[in-house]
Write a protein that holds these residues in place. Sequence first.
Motif, mmCIF file in Angstrom:
data_model
loop_
_atom_site.group_PDB
_atom_site.id
_atom_site.type_symbol
_atom_site.label_atom_id
_atom_site.label_comp_id
_atom_site.label_asym_id
_atom_site.label_seq_id
_atom_site.Cartn_x
_atom_site.Cartn_y
_atom_site.Cartn_z
ATOM 1 N N ASP A 36 6.728 11.654 11.774
ATOM 2 C CA ASP A 36 7.273 12.464 12.706
ATOM 3 C C ASP A 36 6.403 13.425 13.278
ATOM 4 O OD1 ASP A 36 10.469 14.047 12.997
ATOM 5 O OD2 ASP A 36 9.091 13.492 14.634
ATOM 6 N N ASN A 69 8.960 10.264 17.266
ATOM 7 C CA ASN A 69 9.975 10.615 16.398
ATOM 8 C C ASN A 69 10.583 9.338 15.819
ATOM 9 O OD1 ASN A 69 12.046 10.033 18.515
ATOM 10 N ND2 ASN A 69 10.698 11.396 19.612
ATOM 11 N N PRO A 70 11.349 9.579 15.131
ATOM 12 C CA PRO A 70 12.139 8.432 14.474
ATOM 13 C C PRO A 70 12.710 7.490 15.594
ATOM 14 C CG PRO A 70 12.238 10.276 13.170
ATOM 15 C CD PRO A 70 11.778 10.827 14.161
ATOM 16 N N VAL A 80 8.546 5.118 12.678
ATOM 17 C CA VAL A 80 8.088 6.612 12.503
ATOM 18 C C VAL A 80 8.868 7.152 11.373
ATOM 19 C CG1 VAL A 80 7.988 8.641 13.722
ATOM 20 C CG2 VAL A 80 7.547 6.669 15.146
ATOM 21 N N SER A 132 10.808 10.148 9.232
ATOM 22 C CA SER A 132 11.233 11.577 9.189
ATOM 23 C C SER A 132 10.799 12.417 8.065
ATOM 24 C CB SER A 132 12.717 11.505 9.628
ATOM 25 O OG SER A 132 13.295 11.115 8.371
#
Length: 117
Positions: free
Chosen positions: A14, A87-88, A115, A117
């Motif tokens: 992330d 980002n996720p 991605v 986290s």
Amino acid sequence: QVQLVESGGGLVQDGGSLTLSCAASGRTFSINAMGWFRQAPGKEREFVGSITWNAGSTYYSDSVKGRFTISRDKAKNTMYLQMNSLNPEDTAVFYCAAKITSDYNFWGQGTQVTVSS
């Protein structure tokens, strides 16, 4: 015919960055634009952005504007997607596509971007 091969996908944390490449071969002289699309699990494929081949004009979806940058190297027949601040929610299979008419006529096989986290 135009053949497209994506590369550069992988696992990133992330907030990280990743650059995808899309190499075109075949009748590349007929390409007027190329684009990036992505498809997340359980979701429909969505447009990420595109670039006109000669002028290099770029267009982005609102979800990636300011974070992703598309560029191309005409001499190498390659398009790039620089992705920052991942980002996720960006986790997806990313596809490149090429236009020789008004529609995207040719597609790559896709490359996975994950991605964490």
